[in-house]
Design a protein around this motif. Sequence first.
Motif, PDB file in Angstrom:
ATOM      1  N   ASP A   7       0.866  -1.183   0.000  1.00 58.13           N
ATOM      2  CA  ASP A   7       0.000   0.000   0.000  1.00 58.13           C
ATOM      3  C   ASP A   7       0.903   1.234   0.000  1.00 58.13           C
ATOM      4  O   ASP A   7       2.138   1.123  -0.146  1.00 58.13           O
ATOM      5  CB  ASP A   7      -1.000  -0.034   1.177  1.00 58.13           C
ATOM      6  N   HIS A   8       0.306   2.419   0.177  1.00 59.46           N
ATOM      7  CA  HIS A   8       1.102   3.654   0.093  1.00 59.46           C
ATOM      8  C   HIS A   8       2.212   3.711   1.143  1.00 59.46           C
ATOM      9  O   HIS A   8       3.272   4.276   0.898  1.00 59.46           O
ATOM     10  CB  HIS A   8       0.186   4.879   0.227  1.00 59.46           C
ATOM     11  N   ALA A   9       1.953   3.086   2.297  1.00 61.29           N
ATOM     12  CA  ALA A   9       2.956   3.143   3.377  1.00 61.29           C
ATOM     13  C   ALA A   9       4.141   2.209   3.112  1.00 61.29           C
ATOM     14  O   ALA A   9       5.174   2.303   3.787  1.00 61.29           O
ATOM     15  CB  ALA A   9       2.296   2.810   4.712  1.00 61.29           C
ATOM     16  N   TYR A  42      -4.737  -1.462   2.522  1.00 63.65           N
ATOM     17  CA  TYR A  42      -3.887  -2.658   2.599  1.00 63.65           C
ATOM     18  C   TYR A  42      -4.699  -3.949   2.421  1.00 63.65           C
ATOM     19  O   TYR A  42      -4.170  -4.968   2.013  1.00 63.65           O
ATOM     20  CB  TYR A  42      -3.085  -2.693   3.899  1.00 63.65           C
ATOM     21  N   CYS A  65       2.733  -3.054   4.305  1.00 62.77           N
ATOM     22  CA  CYS A  65       1.936  -1.879   4.691  1.00 62.77           C
ATOM     23  C   CYS A  65       2.827  -1.041   5.615  1.00 62.77           C
ATOM     24  O   CYS A  65       4.056  -1.131   5.516  1.00 62.77           O
ATOM     25  CB  CYS A  65       0.605  -2.286   5.330  1.00 62.77           C
ATOM     26  N   GLY A  66       2.230  -0.234   6.470  1.00 61.95           N
ATOM     27  CA  GLY A  66       3.065   0.607   7.334  1.00 61.95           C
ATOM     28  C   GLY A  66       3.793  -0.182   8.414  1.00 61.95           C
ATOM     29  O   GLY A  66       4.975   0.020   8.666  1.00 61.95           O
ATOM     30  N   THR A  67       3.051  -1.095   9.026  1.00 63.67           N
ATOM     31  CA  THR A  67       3.635  -1.881  10.122  1.00 63.67           C
ATOM     32  C   THR A  67       3.878  -3.337   9.744  1.00 63.67           C
ATOM     33  O   THR A  67       4.600  -4.043  10.448  1.00 63.67           O
ATOM     34  CB  THR A  67       2.653  -1.911  11.315  1.00 63.67           C
ATOM     35  N   GLY A  70      -1.289  -4.851   9.898  1.00 62.92           N
ATOM     36  CA  GLY A  70      -2.633  -4.780   9.307  1.00 62.92           C
ATOM     37  C   GLY A  70      -2.747  -5.712   8.119  1.00 62.92           C
ATOM     38  O   GLY A  70      -3.716  -6.479   7.992  1.00 62.92           O
ATOM     39  N   ARG A 109       7.149   1.490   7.517  1.00 63.55           N
ATOM     40  CA  ARG A 109       7.400   2.582   8.459  1.00 63.55           C
ATOM     41  C   ARG A 109       8.170   2.098   9.689  1.00 63.55           C
ATOM     42  O   ARG A 109       8.293   2.828  10.669  1.00 63.55           O
ATOM     43  CB  ARG A 109       6.061   3.192   8.895  1.00 63.55           C
TER      44      ARG A 109
HETATM   45  C1  RB5 Z   1      -1.813   3.204   6.283  1.00 61.50           C
HETATM   46  O1  RB5 Z   1      -1.723   4.522   6.658  1.00 61.50           O
HETATM   47  C2  RB5 Z   1      -1.475   2.275   7.430  1.00 61.50           C
HETATM   48  O2  RB5 Z   1      -2.489   2.311   8.388  1.00 61.50           O
HETATM   49  C3  RB5 Z   1      -1.310   0.868   6.890  1.00 61.50           C
HETATM   50  O3  RB5 Z   1      -0.275   0.875   5.968  1.00 61.50           O
HETATM   51  C4  RB5 Z   1      -0.948  -0.198   7.879  1.00 61.50           C
HETATM   52  O4  RB5 Z   1       0.187   0.116   8.606  1.00 61.50           O
HETATM   53  C5  RB5 Z   1      -2.017  -0.712   8.695  1.00 61.50           C
HETATM   54  O5  RB5 Z   1      -1.846  -1.662   9.483  1.00 61.50           O
END
Ligand code: RB5
Length: 156
Positions: A7-9, A42, A65-67, A70, A109
């Motif tokens: 996804d974008h993250a 995601y 994804c970011g973490t 998710g 992230r």
């Molecule tokens: C998107 O902003 C973020 O919430 C998603 O990438 C993910 O980390 C969710 O678990």
Amino acid sequence: MIIIGADHAGFELKNIIIEYFKEKNIKYSDVTDYDKNLNDDYTDVAIEVCKNVLKNEGNLGIAICGTGIGISVACNKIKRIIATPCFDEYTARMVKRDNNSNVLCLGGRLEYSKNKEDVLNIINVYINTPFEGERHLRRVNKIRDMEDVFGKKLWE
Ligand code: RB5
């Protein structure tokens, strides 16, 4: 074949990984091969990655994804997917050896994403560690049974 999506993250991290796959001639398919979209979800990435992983035995997925959390929750809703967030070489080794993971979930992230070498080490260990089978097969088979039995709406 490695099926990858983000996804974008996870967009930037995905591109780093793809650059590496190209460099090493590792066969991959990018199921989110489009520009960064801040409104993407995601969950949709999870479906695309998993659908393609299940097409051929031996396929592995990388879902970002970011973490990494998710997207792993979403992937694990899909029957026959074992999606595992990994944070270092140790977790990357164990999820293949013991859990027979077929989707590696990464967080764009997270701290390790700032260090290309750390991420590539996780990926290499993940790709190259075989499932140990034996007692672990019994456990993974129990997960399959759980999918078959508890995957239904038990409250109906
Ligand atoms: C998107 O902003 C973020 O919430 C998603 O990438 C993910 O980390 C969710 O678990």
